[in-house]
Design an enzyme around this catalytic site. Structure first.
Site, mmCIF file in Angstrom:
data_model
loop_
_atom_site.group_PDB
_atom_site.id
_atom_site.type_symbol
_atom_site.label_atom_id
_atom_site.label_comp_id
_atom_site.label_asym_id
_atom_site.label_seq_id
_atom_site.Cartn_x
_atom_site.Cartn_y
_atom_site.Cartn_z
ATOM 1 C CB CYS A 1 -0.952 -0.021 1.174
ATOM 2 S SG CYS A 1 -0.121 -0.071 2.767
ATOM 3 N NE ARG B 1 -3.836 2.694 2.585
ATOM 4 C CZ ARG B 1 -3.847 3.578 1.592
ATOM 5 N NH1 ARG B 1 -4.937 3.757 0.873
ATOM 6 N NH2 ARG B 1 -2.784 4.287 1.308
#
Ligand SMILES: Cc1ncc(COP(=O)(O)O)c(C=O)c1O
Lengths: 326, 283
Positions: B241, B246
């Site tokens: 990410c 994430r």
């Protein structure tokens, strides 16, 4: 209470309702369909400065009547209000809570303009600013709502959360006041209501009341484009956080590039003398698009002008070149 | 309910409620918004701050083994405890902490399905602002299991190879993937260039969760990652990410829910890759 002389015993008597409606002003030069009567309903003339006076007063009255609020020796020792807000609901709640002697905590997203955050503090609220724009995505509870809920859950003795995103009174307020006001002000002739979507309280309440009177009345909502900066409003992708929203109650939703909100604000100020805020600018653009489809059309339209531009000076400077002093 | 590859790494809110303050079970909250824990947490939970406690404060790196031992031991957690992680934003940073616990060899670590948002929604689920009392322990971590981690050179090699699918998953938002923005608005950690690693499939991390914050059922996850994103379960897979948080969430989904054999989290992610001279970038 005397709405004719406008002399009142307390600011609360000035809250809007059928006997004391917010004014409606007809749009002149900026109306592309001259035979269509287009009105702006000026919600910033409510006592605490926005359309949110309606829902806030309804919710606070309900909490009081159910004994959910308590004045303390000190503000901290009582039981006050905690609410997630993009500003206007918080300002109305804070002003009313302070005047009644209750504490108020507002949990606001970082993107809320500085003016509103400061106004909240001026009105006596404690303010938590939450960064919940990191990676907005469907399904994710919004940060400010989560934090407000946490206060209400972890500190039940000190806080109660009216929760405008779920509270039916946020819809009922418009069924009780805004709808009947418009019905009377237009003498039942209204054909179109132009609204925006934040909590969707206004849209749902007006739809319920007006369609109950006349199912042919069209409820037209605007939404700013994704990634927008129009405080108080939501793009459809952000609407899942409000439990009040029911798309079936709305005839049409127009998506509008959000920058136009700011362009239209300038025009409204300079052409019509209306010091409307960005959500009103977006609503005006929606109405204009509908009228431009047929500039010969007849009808009576009411646009909800939710608040004025004074709270958005910093946003205006950001989005309109040449306004600042740099 | 479909059965995930390793269903034991998830606990439901009911289970959690029944196991609050049971000996041997420790709740740890990790939020994006580091204020959230203080406002209210599951009774008995400790809170870790991802900015100051889960990364090295000098070098750009995860916390060292020694720092991790200090952090976890300082929170009163023992090696034999069952650690239940949860947090805001659908367990985004809780998943990052999960990855770290696994990397440092903690035996029994699980995620609370639905995270903070589902917990808050439950009327009968308790929350407190009271400080959790802890008795520090002598926690011992294993050496970092580097097989859970992808490094820059691994990713460059994948980017330069023409073999497809490359089994790289970019979990950022579509605008970051396309290079329209380098980072979500307001983020301080960013890269020099926008775009994505050539060959990467775009599957924004949050597509793995339902409206209530829980993970989607197995069949939907299979559809998303194996059919739509065309990942080959037989090949090594890397998720990335912007700063590696994430992607821990997607790493968790791929490894523990779908059961792919070799899944690594590229924690350098776009802030590293998008700043390196001469590496291939696609827009
Ligand atoms: C300036 C402004 N415009 C429009 C709205 C939308 O109203 P509602 O929440 O009733 O949808 C709000 C409310 O949040 C607002 O603050």
């Amino acid at each position: 209470m005397n709405h004719r002389t406008r002399v009142y015993d307390s600011i609360f008597e000035m809250l809007p309702g059928e006997e004391n409606p917010s004014p409606m002003v007809r749009i002149g030069k900026m109306n592309p369909a001259p035979a269509f009567e287009l009105y702006a309903k000026l919600e910033w003339l409510n006592p605490f400065g926005s359309i949110k006076d309606r829902a806030a007063s309804e919710m606070i009255r309900d909490l009081e009547s159910r004994g959910e609020l308590r004045r303390g020796e000190t503000r901290a020792s009582g039981r006050g209000i905690v609410e997630p807000t993009s500003g206007n609901t918080g300002i109305s709640l804070a002003a009313m809570a302070s005047a009644k002697g209750y504490a108020m905590r507002a949990v606001v997203p970082q993107k809320v303009p500085l003016e509103k955050r400061v106004l909240l503090r001026i009105a006596g609220a404690d303010v938590d600013v939450i960064n919940d724009q990191m990676c907005p995505s469907p399904g994710m509870g919004e940060g400010s709502i989560g934090i407000a809920r946490s206060y209400a859950k972890a500190q039940k003795d000190h806080y109660v959360m009216p929760n405008q995103y779920e509270n039916e009174l946020n819809v009922a307020a418009h069924v009780r006041t805004t709808g009947p006001e418009i019905w009377r002000q237009t003498e039942g002739r209204i054909t179109h209501a132009f609204v925006s979507l934040g909590t969707a309280g206004t849209a749902m309440g007006l739809s319920r009341f007006l369609k109950g009177k006349n199912p042919a009345i069209r409820i037209i909502a605007v939404q700013p484009s994704e990634g927008h900066d129009v405080p108080g409003l939501r793009n459809k992708s952000e609407l899942h956080v409000t439990k009040l929203f029911d798309e079936k109650q709305i005839d049409e939703i127009l998506e509008i590039p959000f920058e136009l909100a700011y362009t239209r604000v300038l025009e409204l100020c300079r052409t019509e003398g209306l010091f409307a805020g960005p959500s009103s600018g977006l609503i005006y653009e929606g109405a204009r698009r509908v009228l431009e489809r047929d500039t010969k059309q007849k009808g009576v339209g009411v646009m909800m002008f939710c608040d004025n531009v004074f709270k958005y000076v910093s946003s205006m400077v950001r989005h309109v070149p040449g306004l600042g002093e740099e | 309910m479909s059965s995930y590859a390793y269903p034991e790494v998830l606990v439901e809110t009911d289970w959690a409620k029944a196991n609050i303050s049971k000996p041997g079970i420790r709740f740890v909250e990790v939020d994006v918004d580091t204020k959230a824990y203080e406002v209210g947490h599951i009774p008995g939970a400790v809170g870790f701050n991802w900015q100051t406690q889960l990364q090295d404060q000098v070098r750009r790196d995860i916390v060292s083994k020694e720092e991790f031992e200090k952090l976890v031991g300082g929170a009163g957690i023992t090696n034999s405890d069952t650690v239940i992680l949860y947090g805001d934003n659908n367990n985004w940073f809780a998943a990052y902490a999960f990855w770290l616990f696994k990397l440092y060899g903690h035996r029994d670590v699980r995620l609370l399905n639905g995270g903070r948002v589902k917990w808050l929604a439950g009327a009968d689920l308790p929350l407190t602002a009271e400080k959790t009392a802890v008795t520090p322990t002598a926690y011992r971590a294993a050496s970092a299991d580097e097989s859970l981690r992808a490094k820059l050179l691994d990713v460059i090699e994948i980017a330069r190879s023409s073999s497809r699918p490359s089994n790289l998953v970019d979990v950022r938002s579509p605008d970051e993937f396309s290079g329209k923005v380098i980072a979500p608005p307001g983020m301080t950690e960013t890269a020099q260039r926008g775009g994505h690693v050539p060959g990467a499939a775009s599957v924004p991390w949050a597509r793995a969760v339902n409206q209530d914050g829980t993970f989607k059922p197995l069949e939907e996850l299979k559809q998303l990652y194996l059919v739509e994103a065309k990942l080959n379960p037989g090949k090594p897979t890397v998720a990335y990410c912007r700063i590696g948080e994430r992607s821990s969430h997607t790493w968790f989904v791929l490894k523990y829910l779908l059961g792919l054999k070799d899944v690594r989290n590229y924690d350098g992610s776009w802030t590293e890759y998008g700043s390196v001279i001469g590496v291939p970038i696609e827009r």
